[in-house]
Write an enzyme that holds these catalytic residues in place. Sequence first.
Site, mmCIF file in Angstrom:
data_model
loop_
_atom_site.group_PDB
_atom_site.id
_atom_site.type_symbol
_atom_site.label_atom_id
_atom_site.label_comp_id
_atom_site.label_asym_id
_atom_site.label_seq_id
_atom_site.Cartn_x
_atom_site.Cartn_y
_atom_site.Cartn_z
ATOM 1 N N LYS A 191 0.913 -1.066 -0.009
ATOM 2 C CA LYS A 191 -0.003 0.018 -0.003
ATOM 3 C C LYS A 191 0.952 1.179 -0.253
ATOM 4 C CE LYS A 191 -1.802 2.446 3.402
ATOM 5 N NZ LYS A 191 -1.691 3.686 2.731
ATOM 6 N N GLU A 265 10.640 0.701 9.921
ATOM 7 C CA GLU A 265 11.566 1.715 9.983
ATOM 8 C C GLU A 265 10.949 3.009 10.072
ATOM 9 O OE1 GLU A 265 13.145 4.673 8.624
ATOM 10 O OE2 GLU A 265 13.299 4.103 6.732
ATOM 11 N N CYS A 299 13.414 10.656 6.875
ATOM 12 C CA CYS A 299 13.501 9.894 7.976
ATOM 13 C C CYS A 299 14.659 10.041 8.586
ATOM 14 C CB CYS A 299 13.002 8.599 8.040
ATOM 15 S SG CYS A 299 14.054 7.556 6.813
ATOM 16 N N GLU A 396 10.311 14.861 15.724
ATOM 17 C CA GLU A 396 10.510 14.685 14.445
ATOM 18 C C GLU A 396 9.784 15.905 13.439
ATOM 19 O OE1 GLU A 396 9.569 11.159 12.187
ATOM 20 O OE2 GLU A 396 11.351 11.496 10.850
HETATM 21 P P1 NAI Z 1 2.155 7.731 8.968
HETATM 22 O O1 NAI Z 1 2.804 6.859 9.509
HETATM 23 O O2 NAI Z 1 0.727 7.744 9.302
HETATM 24 O O3 NAI Z 1 1.905 7.041 7.499
HETATM 25 C C1 NAI Z 1 2.799 6.038 6.663
HETATM 26 C C2 NAI Z 1 1.977 4.867 6.059
HETATM 27 O O4 NAI Z 1 1.086 4.323 7.222
HETATM 28 C C3 NAI Z 1 1.104 5.630 5.232
HETATM 29 O O5 NAI Z 1 0.774 4.576 3.928
HETATM 30 C C4 NAI Z 1 -0.381 5.480 5.967
HETATM 31 O O6 NAI Z 1 -1.426 5.210 5.238
HETATM 32 C C5 NAI Z 1 -0.200 4.156 6.680
HETATM 33 N N1 NAI Z 1 -1.027 3.959 7.896
HETATM 34 C C6 NAI Z 1 -1.328 4.934 8.724
HETATM 35 N N2 NAI Z 1 -2.124 4.571 9.933
HETATM 36 C C7 NAI Z 1 -1.940 3.499 9.745
HETATM 37 C C8 NAI Z 1 -2.345 2.133 10.521
HETATM 38 N N3 NAI Z 1 -3.155 2.373 11.707
HETATM 39 N N4 NAI Z 1 -2.046 0.893 10.277
HETATM 40 C C9 NAI Z 1 -1.369 0.644 9.025
HETATM 41 N N5 NAI Z 1 -1.007 1.598 8.380
HETATM 42 C C10 NAI Z 1 -1.251 2.931 8.616
HETATM 43 O O7 NAI Z 1 2.748 9.026 8.538
HETATM 44 P P2 NAI Z 1 2.108 10.311 8.167
HETATM 45 O O8 NAI Z 1 0.835 10.484 8.866
HETATM 46 O O9 NAI Z 1 1.747 10.275 6.549
HETATM 47 O O10 NAI Z 1 3.152 11.469 8.478
HETATM 48 C C11 NAI Z 1 2.998 11.772 9.810
HETATM 49 C C12 NAI Z 1 4.353 12.041 10.500
HETATM 50 O O11 NAI Z 1 4.914 10.834 10.585
HETATM 51 C C13 NAI Z 1 5.145 12.949 9.648
HETATM 52 O O12 NAI Z 1 5.220 14.156 9.745
HETATM 53 C C14 NAI Z 1 6.516 12.415 10.016
HETATM 54 O O13 NAI Z 1 7.056 13.074 11.027
HETATM 55 C C15 NAI Z 1 6.280 11.095 10.200
HETATM 56 N N6 NAI Z 1 6.865 10.200 9.115
HETATM 57 C C16 NAI Z 1 8.111 9.573 9.020
HETATM 58 C C17 NAI Z 1 8.358 8.931 8.107
HETATM 59 C C18 NAI Z 1 9.759 8.157 8.092
HETATM 60 O O14 NAI Z 1 10.133 7.628 7.208
HETATM 61 N N7 NAI Z 1 10.515 8.345 9.242
HETATM 62 C C19 NAI Z 1 7.574 8.735 6.983
HETATM 63 C C20 NAI Z 1 6.296 9.242 7.041
HETATM 64 C C21 NAI Z 1 5.901 9.917 7.995
#
Ligand code: NAI
Length: 790
Positions: A191, A265, A299, A396
Site C-alpha cells: 500500500k 523503519e 526519516c 521529528e
Molecule cells: P504515517 O506513519 O501515518 O503514514 C505512513 C503509512 O502508514 C501510510 O501509508 C499510511 O497510510 C499508513 N498508515 C497510517 N495509519 C496506519 C495504521 N493504523 N495501520 C497501518 N498503516 C497505517 O505518516 P503520516 O501521517 O503520513 O506522517 C506523519 C508524520 O510521520 C510525519 O510528519 C513524519 O514526522 C512522520 N513520518 C516519518 C516517516 C519516516 O520515514 N520516518 C515517513 C512518513 C511520516
Amino acid sequence: MNKIAEIFTSLDYGPAPESADVALAWLAAHDNTFGHFINGAWTKPGKTFASENPANGKKLADVTDGTAADVDAAVKAARAAFPKWSALSGYQRGKYLYAIARLIQKHSRLFAVLETMDNGKPIRESRDVDIPLVARHFYHHAGWAQHLEREFPEHVPYGVCGQIIPWNFPLLMLAWKIAPALAAGNTVVLKPAEFTSLTALLFAEICDKAHLPKGVVNIVTGEGDTGAAITGHPDIDKIAFTGSTEVGKIIRRATAGTGKGLSLELGGKSPYIVFDDADIDSAIEGLVDAIWFNQGQVCCAGSRLLVQESIEERFIEKLKKRMSTLRVGDPLDKAVDIGALVAPVQVERVRDLVKKGVAEGGQLYEPDIDVPGGGCFIKPTLITNVSTANTVANEEIFGPVLVEMSFRTPEEAVALANNTRYGLAATIWTENVNLALDIAPKLKAGVVWINSTNNFDAAVGFGGYKESGFGREGGKEGMVSYLKAKWEKELKPFVAATPKAAKSANPLDDAGGVDQTAKMYIGGKQARPDSGYSRPVHGPNGALVGEVGDGNRKDIRNAVEAARVALGWATTSAHNRAQILYFLAENLEYRADEFAARIKAQTGEDGAAEVAASVERLFAFAGWADKYDGAVHNPPQRMVATAMVEALGAIAILAPPSRPLLGSIALIAPALAMGNTVVLVPSERSPLSLTDFYQVLETSDVPSGVLNIVTGESKVLAKTLAEHDGIDAIWFAGDAETSAMVEKASAGNVKQTWTSRGLYYDLSDKAKFEGDYFLRRATQVKNVWIPYGA
Ligand code: NAI
Ligand code: MG
C-alpha cells in the site's frame, strides 16, 4: 530588456521547467482514475480520493480507497501466486527483477516527473537520486535472488508480505520493500501512502510489462484504514512498514501474538556533528543536503545540528549566507533546490512545531528569499538557542527546519547526539580520522556518515536503533528480513509436562533447618527479594527441593539498572569476552556433578548430559565472540561502508520452563558473547540450577551487572521487563498468550523481541542453536560510511 539580457545583469536563474506532458498523457490514458492492481489486472475504481500536486494544489488523479475486501482479494491473489513464485529458481526470479530494473531505467524520466508532480520534490532529486536508486535496488536484488540458496542455506521465504510505505520517497520505498521480498521468493501486497500513490501504480504497469506472474505484486491504494486491514489480515506472514514511530507502535501492537514477521523503519532526529577541525565549507554543503534534501521530509534527515563551540559563530554565519542562496520554487524547475512539502496538513504541522520552538525560546532565522504562493512551500528554516528539553530538539519535524545546539568536547557531542529516543542516522564532520572513527561506534544509530551525508545504496543496510525501529533494508542484512529458517516454519506446540502437585499446601512446611532460600543476583551481588516472599521449588514427584525468592517489579528495576550500568561490556574486546565465557564454561565443568544432581532433583532427567551440553554451548559462543562480525560493503560512491555488528544493549531473557540449566545457557551465551548485558529470569519451575550458577559467575571474572538473575513468576516478570524502557530487547520462551503480551508491551520503546509462542524450540539442538540464530537476534548492524580519495 529581453529575458536573457535581464538574467545576465541580475545573474539570476531563468526558469528551466521540465515538461509534464508524458506524465499527464499516462494519467489521461487511465482516465485519471485508478482502481487497485490485483492479480495482474486493474480493478474497477471504487470510492476514490484525489491525489494532488502539492506545488499547485491541482488534482492529478483519483485513486481508490481500498476496503478490507480489496485487501482480502489482494492477499488471496498473493497467496495463490506464492507456491509457483517461490518454487522458481533464484535465477528465474532474478531475471524478472532484472527486467523490472531495465524497464524502470527505460522509463526513468516519466517516473521522475510523475514522482515530482505527486510528491512536490525537486525534479533534480527525483531524476538524479530517487529513480536511479530504485533501478539500482532492483539490479542489486536480482543478484540476491540468484545467490540465495548459497548465501542463505536452509532458509525459505515468509510467504505473503504486507508492505506499507510513506510518502517521502514513494517509489524508492516501494523498491526497498518489493525488491528483497521478491528476490527471497515472497509475494506482496503493497500500500503506497495516500498522498503519493501514482508512481506505485505506474510501477504496477511495469510489472505487467515485465510479464511478472499474476499475483506476485499487488498494489492496493488507500489511507490508514487500508493499512490497518493489511496489518490485521490473518493470511499475511510478514509486515514491513516505513513511516511514523506512532503508527509503527500501532502496528507492533496489532501484530503481537500473530507470528507475523515484522520490520519497522520509523522516525528519526538525527544529529549532524561538526567538529572544530572540519572542512567547514564542505560541512555546510553537506548540511544543505542533510536537512533541505526533499524539503527535510527524510526519516534520516540531519535535523539536529551540533557544532563545536569554538567555531559556532563562524559556522552559523556561513550557514545563514548559504541559506539565502537556496531557491524554493516549482519542483519541475530543474534549477530549484527546495520544492513543495507533500500536503497542506504537513505544512500546518511544520509551522506549528516551528511556532512552538520559538515560544520555547528558540531563535528563528529564515532567509530573505522568494517563495511562490499557492503551494505547500516553506522557506529553509534555522532555529538556534535551543536546549535539549525543547520540543523542536526532540520531535521529528519532517520539514525544512534545522535545529542547532553547540558542544565543547567530543564526549559532550556523543551525549547530545544520543540524547534522543530515536537512532536512525548520524553525521560526523572532522578532518581527524581518529576522532571520526572513535565517535562513530559510540553513536546509537543504524547509519553513520563520515564527512558526507544522506548516502544510500542497495548494497548497504539501512535501518534504526531504539525507537527508529528494527530490521535492515538493503544488502545482505536486508535480505535476512525476508527469510525464515526452514525448520522454524515446521515447529510443533510445546507440551509442558504437568508438574506433580506439591505434597503440602502449608507455606511453612519447608525443608526445615537453616533457611537456604536462594537470593537474586543483581549487580554482582546476591540480593534478597524485595517482596520478602519465597517460592517453593518441587521435584518431579512433588517433593520440595528448595526455595527461591519471589521477584517483583522492584527487583526487576534494580536488575535493569545494574544491567545498564554494565553496558560497557559491549566495548570490552571480543577476545576478552571470549576468555570470560571460556572460563565460565571451565568453572561450570568443575562442578558438573553438583549441577547434574541438582537438575535431576528438579526434573528427574539426566543432569549429566544437560551440564555437558551447557558447557559445550558456552564454549561455542565463547568461540563466536570474536568471529560473528560484519562486512565491508562497496557502494558505487567513492566510499566504503563498514557494516559493524553491535550489541543491542540490555536484553531481558525469560528462559523456558524445561531444561533448568541449558534452557538459560542457550539464550544467555549468545547474548553475552555479543556484548549485551542480561536480566535473566530462569526457568520458573526449576530455577535452582541458575541460582547455583552465581558461584560459577563469581569465580569467572564476569563483570558485575553483566548478568543479573531474578527468580519468580515468568509471566509477571515478563510484563514488567517488556514495559521497561531500560530494556532494549526481550526474549521470552513460553506459552503463546504470554508471548503475545510480551510483544504488545514491547511497543513502548520499540524493543526487538523473540518469543517462542508456545512452540517447542529444542534448545539442545546444536545444528539450530549453536550458530547465528540467536547471534543475529542479539545484534544490530550499524553501517559506517567512510569516504576515500583526496
Ligand atoms: P504515517 O506513519 O501515518 O503514514 C505512513 C503509512 O502508514 C501510510 O501509508 C499510511 O497510510 C499508513 N498508515 C497510517 N495509519 C496506519 C495504521 N493504523 N495501520 C497501518 N498503516 C497505517 O505518516 P503520516 O501521517 O503520513 O506522517 C506523519 C508524520 O510521520 C510525519 O510528519 C513524519 O514526522 C512522520 N513520518 C516519518 C516517516 C519516516 O520515514 N520516518 C515517513 C512518513 C511520516
Ligand atoms: Mg500527491
